[in-house]
Scaffold this motif. Structure first.
Motif, PDB file in Angstrom:
ATOM      1  N   ALA A   1       0.701  -1.185   0.081  1.00 44.63           N
ATOM      2  CA  ALA A   1       0.102  -0.106  -0.036  1.00 44.63           C
ATOM      3  C   ALA A   1       0.889   1.273   0.001  1.00 44.63           C
ATOM      4  O   ALA A   1       1.818   1.145   0.806  1.00 44.63           O
ATOM      5  N   LEU A   2       0.656   2.225  -0.885  1.00 50.31           N
ATOM      6  CA  LEU A   2       1.372   3.510  -0.948  1.00 50.31           C
ATOM      7  C   LEU A   2       0.277   4.447  -0.301  1.00 50.31           C
ATOM      8  O   LEU A   2      -0.951   4.616  -0.760  1.00 50.31           O
ATOM      9  N   VAL A   3       1.092   5.632   0.460  1.00 50.81           N
ATOM     10  CA  VAL A   3       0.287   6.646   0.881  1.00 50.81           C
ATOM     11  C   VAL A   3       0.754   7.762   0.672  1.00 50.81           C
ATOM     12  O   VAL A   3       2.100   8.042   1.026  1.00 50.81           O
ATOM     13  N   SER A   4       0.042   8.616   0.022  1.00 48.16           N
ATOM     14  CA  SER A   4       0.631  10.003  -0.268  1.00 48.16           C
ATOM     15  C   SER A   4       0.272  11.049   0.578  1.00 48.16           C
ATOM     16  O   SER A   4      -0.634  11.472   0.748  1.00 48.16           O
ATOM     17  N   ALA A   5       1.267  11.092   1.757  1.00 48.66           N
ATOM     18  CA  ALA A   5       1.038  11.788   2.759  1.00 48.66           C
ATOM     19  C   ALA A   5       2.529  12.280   3.313  1.00 48.66           C
ATOM     20  O   ALA A   5       3.508  11.707   3.349  1.00 48.66           O
ATOM     21  N   ALA A   6       2.244  13.462   4.211  1.00 48.48           N
ATOM     22  CA  ALA A   6       3.621  14.277   4.547  1.00 48.48           C
ATOM     23  C   ALA A   6       4.129  13.536   5.621  1.00 48.48           C
ATOM     24  O   ALA A   6       5.087  13.884   6.131  1.00 48.48           O
ATOM     25  N   ALA A   7       3.348  12.977   6.230  1.00 47.83           N
ATOM     26  CA  ALA A   7       4.007  12.073   7.744  1.00 47.83           C
ATOM     27  C   ALA A   7       5.247  11.532   7.487  1.00 47.83           C
ATOM     28  O   ALA A   7       5.411  10.576   6.818  1.00 47.83           O
ATOM     29  N   LYS A   8       6.252  12.250   8.126  1.00 43.64           N
ATOM     30  CA  LYS A   8       7.633  11.723   8.396  1.00 43.64           C
ATOM     31  C   LYS A   8       7.772  10.454   9.045  1.00 43.64           C
ATOM     32  O   LYS A   8       8.629   9.717   8.848  1.00 43.64           O
ATOM     33  N   ASP A   9       6.966  10.145   9.959  1.00 44.70           N
ATOM     34  CA  ASP A   9       7.063   8.983  10.682  1.00 44.70           C
ATOM     35  C   ASP A   9       6.615   7.743  10.103  1.00 44.70           C
ATOM     36  O   ASP A   9       6.465   6.603  10.604  1.00 44.70           O
ATOM     37  N   GLY A  10       5.886   7.829   8.876  1.00 48.07           N
ATOM     38  CA  GLY A  10       5.309   6.895   8.072  1.00 48.07           C
ATOM     39  C   GLY A  10       4.104   6.197   8.619  1.00 48.07           C
ATOM     40  O   GLY A  10       3.703   4.847   8.424  1.00 48.07           O
ATOM     41  N   VAL A  11       3.320   6.994   9.619  1.00 46.87           N
ATOM     42  CA  VAL A  11       2.060   6.592  10.216  1.00 46.87           C
ATOM     43  C   VAL A  11       0.862   7.291   9.475  1.00 46.87           C
ATOM     44  O   VAL A  11       0.944   8.580   9.379  1.00 46.87           O
ATOM     45  N   SER A  12      -0.024   6.482   9.146  1.00 51.83           N
ATOM     46  CA  SER A  12      -1.470   6.932   8.824  1.00 51.83           C
ATOM     47  C   SER A  12      -2.382   6.148   9.499  1.00 51.83           C
ATOM     48  O   SER A  12      -2.061   4.844   9.846  1.00 51.83           O
ATOM     49  N   ALA A  13      -3.643   6.577   9.499  1.00 57.77           N
ATOM     50  CA  ALA A  13      -4.621   5.437  10.035  1.00 57.77           C
ATOM     51  C   ALA A  13      -5.041   4.305   9.213  1.00 57.77           C
ATOM     52  O   ALA A  13      -5.049   3.101   9.733  1.00 57.77           O
ATOM     53  N   GLN A  14      -5.188   4.440   7.885  1.00 56.14           N
ATOM     54  CA  GLN A  14      -4.957   3.399   6.909  1.00 56.14           C
ATOM     55  C   GLN A  14      -3.977   2.418   6.920  1.00 56.14           C
ATOM     56  O   GLN A  14      -4.215   1.475   6.810  1.00 56.14           O
ATOM     57  N   GLY A  15      -2.796   3.199   6.912  1.00 53.03           N
ATOM     58  CA  GLY A  15      -1.560   2.240   6.978  1.00 53.03           C
ATOM     59  C   GLY A  15      -1.463   1.401   8.218  1.00 53.03           C
ATOM     60  O   GLY A  15      -1.108   0.459   7.991  1.00 53.03           O
ATOM     61  N   ARG A  16      -1.972   1.889   9.528  1.00 54.06           N
ATOM     62  CA  ARG A  16      -2.054   0.920  10.718  1.00 54.06           C
ATOM     63  C   ARG A  16      -2.887  -0.126  10.391  1.00 54.06           C
ATOM     64  O   ARG A  16      -2.435  -1.198  10.598  1.00 54.06           O
ATOM     65  N   LEU A  17      -4.013  -0.018   9.676  1.00 53.89           N
ATOM     66  CA  LEU A  17      -4.925  -1.107   9.330  1.00 53.89           C
ATOM     67  C   LEU A  17      -4.313  -1.813   8.494  1.00 53.89           C
ATOM     68  O   LEU A  17      -4.404  -3.037   8.575  1.00 53.89           O
ATOM     69  N   LEU A  18      -3.821  -1.598   7.494  1.00 58.76           N
ATOM     70  CA  LEU A  18      -3.010  -2.257   6.415  1.00 58.76           C
ATOM     71  C   LEU A  18      -2.205  -3.040   7.001  1.00 58.76           C
ATOM     72  O   LEU A  18      -1.828  -4.356   6.580  1.00 58.76           O
TER      73      LEU A  18
END
Length: 159
Positions: free
Chosen positions: A97-114
């Motif tokens: 899964a690729l996330v186009s997001a500025a978060a430098k920590d690599g964390v996103s709500a959908q990313g955690r779920l995946l």
């Protein structure tokens, strides 16, 4: 720009590329709700790019005949929380899964779920520009070094 005319929700622009738009009932006035999704199939490679999809379109996509598995999923709406993502992930079962997001920590709500579902997740905030070459096996290229998750069996990381 892509212009759909009439009630069709699907447009094949090439034998390997299909565009999908949410049905009118799921498209409120928010312009992101009109995001066109792109499915790319090349040999054994399959990717789904969701654009800036919002919950209405994310919720109705798994019920379509197009909800086949995908090797790569570009997460909708920058990986922000939204209902319907669980069903989308269950239908697609992506390896990456690729996330186009500025978060430098690599964390996103959908990313955690995946990640909980066993999917590798890469954020552009960490990796910079990300390219996936539709080869067999796929090749992942990132602007900045990021560790390749073990879930990407058969995907080689080349910078």
């Amino acid at each position: 720009r892509i212009c759909f005319v009439g009630p069709e929700t699907e447009l094949a622009v090439h034998p390997d590329v299909t565009l999908w738009r949410p049905p009118p009932t799921s498209r409120p006035t928010d312009r992101n709700a009109h995001s066109v999704w792109t499915r790319i199939r090349w040999s054994t490679f399959d990717a789904l790019l969701t654009g800036d999809a919002t919950p209405g379109s994310t919720a109705c996509y798994p019920g379509t005949h197009k909800a086949a598995t995908a090797d790569v999923l570009v997460l909708p709406h920058h990986g922000r929380p939204q209902p319907g993502i669980e069903a989308l992930v269950a239908a697609l079962r992506p390896r990456l899964a690729l996330v186009s997001a500025a978060a430098k920590d690599g964390v996103s709500a959908q990313g955690r779920l995946l990640r909980r579902a066993g999917c590798a997740v890469i954020h552009t905030g960490q990796a910079g520009t990300v390219r996936v070459l539709a080869t067999d096996p796929p090749i992942l290229r990132t602007e900045r070094p990021v560790p390749l998750p073990p879930r990407l069996d058969g995907v080689s990381g080349v910078r």
